[in-house]
Design an enzyme around this catalytic site. Structure first.
Site, PDB file in Angstrom:
ATOM      1  CG  ASN A 174      -0.359   0.015   2.502  1.00 39.12           C
ATOM      2  OD1 ASN A 174       0.791  -0.410   2.658  1.00 39.12           O
ATOM      3  ND2 ASN A 174      -1.062   0.501   3.501  1.00 39.12           N
ATOM      4  CD  GLU A 202       5.500  -0.196  13.269  1.00 39.15           C
ATOM      5  OE1 GLU A 202       4.353  -0.298  13.742  1.00 39.15           O
ATOM      6  OE2 GLU A 202       6.462   0.230  13.937  1.00 39.15           O
ATOM      7  CB  CYS A 244      -1.470   0.182   8.804  1.00 38.69           C
ATOM      8  SG  CYS A 244      -0.375   1.598   8.835  1.00 38.69           S
TER       9      CYS A 244
HETATM   10  P1  NAP Z   1       0.990  -8.978   3.569  1.00 37.96           P
HETATM   11  O1  NAP Z   1       0.163  -9.848   2.710  1.00 37.96           O
HETATM   12  O2  NAP Z   1       1.253  -9.420   4.947  1.00 37.96           O
HETATM   13  O3  NAP Z   1       2.374  -8.775   2.767  1.00 37.96           O
HETATM   14  C1  NAP Z   1       3.392  -7.972   3.282  1.00 37.96           C
HETATM   15  C2  NAP Z   1       4.726  -8.426   2.748  1.00 37.96           C
HETATM   16  O4  NAP Z   1       5.029  -9.722   3.265  1.00 37.96           O
HETATM   17  C3  NAP Z   1       4.772  -8.586   1.220  1.00 37.96           C
HETATM   18  O5  NAP Z   1       6.036  -8.196   0.772  1.00 37.96           O
HETATM   19  C4  NAP Z   1       4.574 -10.073   1.032  1.00 37.96           C
HETATM   20  O6  NAP Z   1       5.065 -10.559  -0.188  1.00 37.96           O
HETATM   21  C5  NAP Z   1       5.392 -10.595   2.193  1.00 37.96           C
HETATM   22  N1  NAP Z   1       5.114 -11.964   2.590  1.00 37.96           N
HETATM   23  C6  NAP Z   1       4.008 -12.707   2.383  1.00 37.96           C
HETATM   24  N2  NAP Z   1       4.160 -13.943   2.931  1.00 37.96           N
HETATM   25  C7  NAP Z   1       5.386 -13.970   3.495  1.00 37.96           C
HETATM   26  C8  NAP Z   1       6.131 -14.943   4.218  1.00 37.96           C
HETATM   27  N3  NAP Z   1       5.659 -16.147   4.487  1.00 37.96           N
HETATM   28  N4  NAP Z   1       7.355 -14.605   4.661  1.00 37.96           N
HETATM   29  C9  NAP Z   1       7.864 -13.383   4.415  1.00 37.96           C
HETATM   30  N5  NAP Z   1       7.214 -12.423   3.724  1.00 37.96           N
HETATM   31  C10 NAP Z   1       5.999 -12.714   3.281  1.00 37.96           C
HETATM   32  O7  NAP Z   1       0.382  -7.494   3.664  1.00 37.96           O
HETATM   33  P2  NAP Z   1      -0.159  -6.542   2.504  1.00 37.96           P
HETATM   34  O8  NAP Z   1      -1.423  -7.123   1.967  1.00 37.96           O
HETATM   35  O9  NAP Z   1       0.940  -6.214   1.547  1.00 37.96           O
HETATM   36  O10 NAP Z   1      -0.489  -5.203   3.333  1.00 37.96           O
HETATM   37  C11 NAP Z   1      -1.670  -5.040   4.040  1.00 37.96           C
HETATM   38  C12 NAP Z   1      -1.488  -5.309   5.517  1.00 37.96           C
HETATM   39  O11 NAP Z   1      -0.348  -4.623   5.994  1.00 37.96           O
HETATM   40  C13 NAP Z   1      -2.646  -4.792   6.369  1.00 37.96           C
HETATM   41  O12 NAP Z   1      -2.919  -5.716   7.383  1.00 37.96           O
HETATM   42  C14 NAP Z   1      -2.094  -3.500   6.967  1.00 37.96           C
HETATM   43  O13 NAP Z   1      -2.699  -3.103   8.168  1.00 37.96           O
HETATM   44  C15 NAP Z   1      -0.666  -3.849   7.139  1.00 37.96           C
HETATM   45  N6  NAP Z   1       0.144  -2.629   7.146  1.00 37.96           N
HETATM   46  C16 NAP Z   1       0.610  -2.184   8.338  1.00 37.96           C
HETATM   47  C17 NAP Z   1       1.358  -1.013   8.391  1.00 37.96           C
HETATM   48  C18 NAP Z   1       1.872  -0.463   9.696  1.00 37.96           C
HETATM   49  O14 NAP Z   1       2.746   0.402   9.639  1.00 37.96           O
HETATM   50  N7  NAP Z   1       1.376  -0.885  10.849  1.00 37.96           N
HETATM   51  C19 NAP Z   1       1.618  -0.304   7.217  1.00 37.96           C
HETATM   52  C20 NAP Z   1       1.118  -0.796   6.012  1.00 37.96           C
HETATM   53  C21 NAP Z   1       0.380  -1.964   5.989  1.00 37.96           C
HETATM   54  P3  NAP Z   1       4.043 -10.958  -1.380  1.00 37.96           P
HETATM   55  O15 NAP Z   1       3.395  -9.698  -1.819  1.00 37.96           O
HETATM   56  O16 NAP Z   1       4.916 -11.569  -2.378  1.00 37.96           O
HETATM   57  O17 NAP Z   1       3.061 -11.930  -0.788  1.00 37.96           O
HETATM   58  O1  G3H Z   2      -0.540   1.789   5.886  1.00 36.68           O
HETATM   59  C1  G3H Z   2       0.138   2.197   6.810  1.00 36.68           C
HETATM   60  C2  G3H Z   2       0.912   3.431   6.752  1.00 36.68           C
HETATM   61  O2  G3H Z   2       2.027   3.336   7.611  1.00 36.68           O
HETATM   62  C3  G3H Z   2       0.013   4.579   7.131  1.00 36.68           C
HETATM   63  O3  G3H Z   2       0.604   5.794   6.905  1.00 36.68           O
HETATM   64  O4  G3H Z   2      -1.001   7.201   8.180  1.00 36.68           O
HETATM   65  O5  G3H Z   2       0.570   8.202   6.548  1.00 36.68           O
HETATM   66  O6  G3H Z   2      -1.351   6.808   5.764  1.00 36.68           O
HETATM   67  P1  G3H Z   2      -0.334   7.078   6.854  1.00 36.68           P
END
Ligand code: NAP
Ligand code: G3H
Length: 487
Positions: free
Chosen positions: A164, A260, A294
């Site tokens: 994202n 995160e 997030c």
């Molecule tokens: P995701 O599906 O967990 O993927 C995140 C990263 O992990 C991608 O690079 C993915 O690669 C990789 N990945 C997947 N399976 C893995 C494994 N077994 N081992 C190591 N890496 C692996 O998350 P997303 O859909 O990209 O993002 C959405 C989520 O992220 C939401 O839950 C959101 O809340 C969270 N998020 C949190 C923050 C924060 O700062 N707290 C910020 C942004 C997003 P692939 O794409 O190749 O699967």
């Molecule tokens: O998706 C998670 C990002 O860390 C959120 O950043 O609050 O600037 O949109 P933001």
């Protein structure tokens, strides 16, 4: 400008030891746009384990020299990278829009914010200092001992970024890691890897020496476990879902983690809130980039006394959100990253509807486009009250008072951020003090920036703290050299 792929020109390569390498096995992953005609925007190598080894090995070797490069020289590379990022603004924004469907304004602001982040990181690193601690402040010790505390890099940092914020959440790992003297292996989200590879190119052009930054592409489900348990990885900086984060923390051993993860940020609205301010913050916070953030506002907890008024104001604003293709017009709501994500959001909408939540706006879907949806009278037996949709749907839960709001907010498995809207400073502190989250926003939407603030999640929302200085500190360790004066 970037467009649908024709021929082989959009086959991307990985940066390994200063060279751009294609797939040795001939296996590629095709990246399709989530918007418009869903055209093919590029192909990236599906790296094999041997190729992964090569990337990590190159980082390991390069770090031995990089750690000795003066901080001011490392910082110069960061300043250059920030300048190049700004020069390439149009190109990168164009890719970002097509690859992850982000609207132009948000894509551009993500890139400019990343350039600011990188510059600020360089400034911060140059101004960090160590400390010296006299031994005699501890009982039983004399004035003949002094500890000089400096910071050491950790080694090879594995940076795993989500889809994202494909530039910002990669840059905010790479810049603090390398300025601290680490080398980096970046594994971007597959949908987002074109942006990730462009960013690597920016650092390369800025003068990052061979091996200091390397990339790995391939599906996390195929190579993720192999990378995170690789013996040459010294630190993992992961942003993504709680499911994947939890799995990584389960299968790794003795490797420090900075994570995160997901959130279910609540906007708590008390009886003396400025309701116009609350409504506009809530709508901007919940629906920007279709809620795929997030820190998006993911539930409203409003006290009964002002609920009707707030609901009316929020509804009015949600109805005005513009839905469409970001390549064609200025829009607020864009299609979700893929059909699977839209299916999940739709499940939550369906269940809330079936269980009697009052649908005020939306509840409509067209492929991966979910129209902005607002539910009133959501109750705690509904999945929408607890689960993170990562989509444009917002539940309103009415509560009797601030204590019930706090209780429901804290019952969540997540603990990223929360907002409290009130004009009474005592009430604000009362609520802020009791919320189990990394950050409480008083009279503002939940959000990560400014990026030098500490940013962290508790419970299922993360491990450790990000934010420019915090990230540099997380990716380095204090080293004590003790001088013993012989008298
Ligand atoms: P995701 O599906 O967990 O993927 C995140 C990263 O992990 C991608 O690079 C993915 O690669 C990789 N990945 C997947 N399976 C893995 C494994 N077994 N081992 C190591 N890496 C692996 O998350 P997303 O859909 O990209 O993002 C959405 C989520 O992220 C939401 O839950 C959101 O809340 C969270 N998020 C949190 C923050 C924060 O700062 N707290 C910020 C942004 C997003 P692939 O794409 O190749 O699967
Ligand atoms: O998706 C998670 C990002 O860390 C959120 O950043 O609050 O600037 O949109 P933001």
């Amino acid at each position: 400008m970037f467009s649908c792929i024709r021929g082989k020109e959009r086959t991307f390569r990985n940066l390994v030891n200063g060279e751009w390498l294609s797939s040795e096995s001939g296996k590629f992953i095709e990246i399709y746009s989530p918007i418009g005609e869903n055209c093919l925007v590029g192909k990236v190598p599906a790296m094999t384990k041997e190729e992964v080894d090569q990337s990590i090995k190159s980082a390991k070797i390069a770090q031995n020299e990089w750690r000795n490069v003066p901080v001011s020289k490392r910082a110069d590379i960061l300043y250059k990278a920030a300048d190049i990022l700004v020069e390439k603004l149009d190109d990168i924004a164009d890719i970002m829009m097509r690859e992850i469907g982000k609207d132009r304004k948000s894509s551009e602001s993500e890139i400019l914010r990343s350039a600011d982040y990188i510059r600020f990181t360089a400034d911060t690193a140059k101004n960090l200092s160590g400390e010296s601690i006299p031994g005699d402040s501890f009982p039983g010790f004399k004035r003949n001992k002094i500890s000089i505390v400096t910071r050491e890099p950790l080694g090879v940092v594995l940076a795993i970024s989500p889809f994202n914020y494909p530039i910002n959440l990669a840059a905010s790992k790479i810049a603090p890691a390398i300025v601290a003297g680490n080398s980096v292996v970046l594994k971007p989200a597959t949908q987002g890897s074109l942006c990730g590879l462009y960013l690597a190119k920016v650092f390369e052009q800025a003068g990052a020496p061979a091996g200091v930054l390397n990339t790995i592409t391939g599906r996390g489900s195929d190579i993720g476990d192999y990378i995170v348990t690789h013996p040459e990885i010294d630190f993992i900086n992961f942003t993504g879902s709680t499911d994947v984060g939890t799995k990584i923390s389960r299968i790794t051993a003795m490797v420090p983690l900075l994570m995160e993860l997901g959130g279910k940020d609540a906007a708590i609205v008390l009886k003396d809130a400025d309701l116009d301010l609350a409504a506009s913050n809530i709508v901007a916070g919940a629906y920007s980039y279709s809620g795929q953030r997030c820190t998006a506002v993911k539930r409203i907890l409003v006290v009964n006394e002002v609920a009707d008024k707030l609901v009316e104001k929020v509804k009015e604003k949600v109805e005005k959100l513009k839905v469409g293709n970001p390549l064609e017009e200025d829009v607020d709501i864009v299609p979700l990253i893929d059909e699977r994500s839209a299916d999940f959001v739709w499940e939550l909408i369906d269940e809330a509807r079936e269980k009697g939540a009052h649908l005020l706006v939306g509840g409509k879907r067209d492929g991966n486009m979910i129209y902005p949806t607002l539910f009133d009278n959501v109750t705690t037996d509904m999945r929408l009250a607890w689960e993170e949709p990562f989509g444009p749907v917002l539940p309103i839960i009415r509560v009797k008072d601030k204590d019930e709001a706090i209780e429901i907010a804290n019952k969540s498995e997540y603990g990223l951020q929360s907002s409290v809207f009130t004009e009474n400073i005592n009430e604000a502190f009362y609520v802020a003090d009791r919320l189990e989250v990394g950050t409480v926003q008083v009279n503002n939407k939940t959000e990560r920036g400014p990026d030098h603030f500490p940013f962290s999640g508790v419970k299922a929302s993360g491990i450790g703290t990000q934010g420019i200085r915090y990230s540099i500190e997380a990716m380095s360790r204090p080293k004590a050299t003790v001088i013993n004066i012989v008298r």
